[in-house]
Write an enzyme that holds these catalytic residues in place. Structure first.
Site, short mmCIF file in Angstrom:
data_model
loop_
_atom_site.label_atom_id
_atom_site.label_comp_id
_atom_site.label_asym_id
_atom_site.label_seq_id
_atom_site.Cartn_x
_atom_site.Cartn_y
_atom_site.Cartn_z
N GLY A 37 -46.15 6.31 -3.84
CA GLY A 37 -46.16 4.95 -4.36
C GLY A 37 -46.22 3.91 -3.25
O GLY A 37 -46.93 2.90 -3.36
N LYS B 295 -54.76 8.29 -13.84
CA LYS B 295 -54.95 7.00 -14.49
C LYS B 295 -55.67 5.97 -13.62
O LYS B 295 -55.30 5.75 -12.47
CB LYS B 295 -53.59 6.42 -14.92
CG LYS B 295 -52.86 7.27 -15.95
CD LYS B 295 -51.53 6.64 -16.33
CE LYS B 295 -50.81 7.43 -17.41
NZ LYS B 295 -49.52 6.80 -17.79
N ARG C 37 -39.81 16.44 4.35
CA ARG C 37 -39.29 15.07 4.52
C ARG C 37 -38.10 15.03 5.48
O ARG C 37 -37.91 14.04 6.19
CB ARG C 37 -38.90 14.48 3.17
CG ARG C 37 -40.10 14.13 2.31
CD ARG C 37 -39.72 13.45 1.02
NE ARG C 37 -40.90 12.97 0.31
CZ ARG C 37 -40.88 12.33 -0.84
NH1 ARG C 37 -39.72 12.06 -1.42
NH2 ARG C 37 -42.00 11.94 -1.40
#
Length: 402
Positions: free
Chosen positions: A382, A203, A36
């Site tokens: 995300g 999920k 990063r």
């Protein structure tokens, strides 16, 4: 949305306040994965090469928001950045107030400073206006180069550029965020076909909106990871002790009915009589390959099976556009990495546009040494998911239009 980038900003003689994503893993006070930080170098170097100075700000981890915590200090990131730039990076002991100004005010052309962890202040996550204004005072121009935080309207991401624009200061995209937005937005709006998405992870609930949108634009959506067992249960299969979301079975069933042949589910599963945490534990465990929906009691599904891996690899390698988000199994522990490896290798071998979502997918492809063989590896798990959902990012919308 078309926004101005750092390339269109004249940074000469300016202090450019750059929101970077230095949320990097640490061990023993050292950065263990500097990806990063390296991804931010083009934007930083562009400012320095053109006579500007950089004031960098970032969060790291999840501190309490009640002040300095040594375990979450960005000092190791400053050290690593200095090594990569080949020049010293001044480290501020705070991100606002006199401690920040004492480091920022003396900066001249070519200098770099890193502010201490933004999340040492609870006001950062709250998007507090007064805190945003304090950050805004530290720069003559603002640059957003932190894609991993673009889905969060925190002070450094939204409040600061808003305050800076209100006082006539420019606010632009960094090269990293510009690249992320371009790939994810353009691929979703005008993909070359066949367009295949591969979704894994635990999920269904985490990815339901993404699945919905991808089904509307993709030719096929391939499902792997633990979420596949919720679909198996929805189709009347047995899942043993596999991880499932029982409250999402009805939702999974409706997706199957609505999607038809577009939604591709595993045909076989690799399962184990325990959840092993190491290769050594696997040696004493019983591992079986069974048809999908036929996991016996006492066993837990941990990877897509070899036939599924073969079929998925075939679809991925022949696609013109592929988006991959989420591993196919417990890729950290062999042999349950086989499905993820098959998808990653097919992605790397394909000739089309290949985009890997952040998080575990990025970690998996880096672990396999294939990250330089795909078109783009996102830095934000995300954020990339929310962009795939089609959400509007206010942190990008607030910046100057091109």
């Amino acid at each position: 949305m078309s926004k101005k980038t750092i390339a269109e900003l004249d940074p000469s003689g300016k202090r450019v306040l750059i929101r970077v994503d230095f949320n990097v893993p640490l061990r023993g006070g050292e950065v263990t994965d500097d990806r990063r930080i390296r991804m931010a170098l083009p934007t930083i170097q562009s400012v320095l090469d053109r006579g500007g100075s950089c004031v960098l700000m970032s969060h790291l981890g999840r501190p309490s928001g009640k002040g300095f915590e040594a375990d979450y200090s960005l000092a190791p990131a400053a050290k690593k950045l200095g090594e990569l730039l080949g020049k010293p990076v001044a480290m501020a002991s705070d991100c606002v107030g006199e401690a920040a100004k004492a480091v920022v005010d003396p900066l001249g052309p070519g200098d770099v400073a890193l502010l201490e962890n933004l999340r040492f202040h609870a006001e950062e996550k709250k998007g507090d206006e007064a805190f945003s204004a304090q950050l805004a005072e530290l720069g003559d121009a603002y640059c957003n180069d932190a894609f991993g935080a673009c889905h969060r309207e925190h002070a450094s991401m939204y409040g600061a550029p808003k305050a800076m624009k209100a006082s006539g200061k420019p606010a632009v995209l960094g090269f990293l965020v510009e690249k992320e937005v371009r790939y994810l937005d353009q691929v979703m709006s005008s993909p070359e076909r066949p367009f295949v998405a591969v979704l894994g992870g635990a999920k269904v609930s985490d990815k339901i909106k993404v699945i919905d949108r991808l089904l509307s634009v993709c030719d096929e959506v391939l499902i792997g990871g633990a979420m596949a067992y919720t679909f198996s249960l929805a189709m009347g299969g047995s899942v043993g002790d596999s991880l499932v979301e029982k409250d999402k079975v009805e939702l999974a069933s409706s997706l199957v009915a609505r999607a038809g042949s577009k939604l591709v589910l595993p045909v076989d599963t690799v399962c184990c009589d325990r959840f092993p945490k190491s290769e050594q534990e696997v040696r004493s465990a019983e591992v079986r390959t069974v048809p999908a929906g036929a996991v016996p009691d006492g066993f837990e599904g941990l990877d897509i099976g070899p036939e599924t891996a073969r079929q998925y690899a075939e679809r991925v390698s022949s696609a013109k556009t592929v988006i991959w988000n989420g591993p196919m199994g417990v890729f950290e522990v062999p042999p349950f990495d086989a499905g993820t490896k098959a998808v990653a290798e097919a992605l790397a071998a394909g000739s089309g546009t290949s985009i890997v979502g952040g998080g575990d997918s990025a970690a998996a492809i880096a672990q396999l040494g294939l990250d330089d063989k795909v078109t783009h590896v996102s830095t934000g798990g995300g954020a990339s998911l929310e962009m795939l959902e089609g959400k509007r990012f206010e942190t990008v919308a607030v910046l100057d239009d091109a």
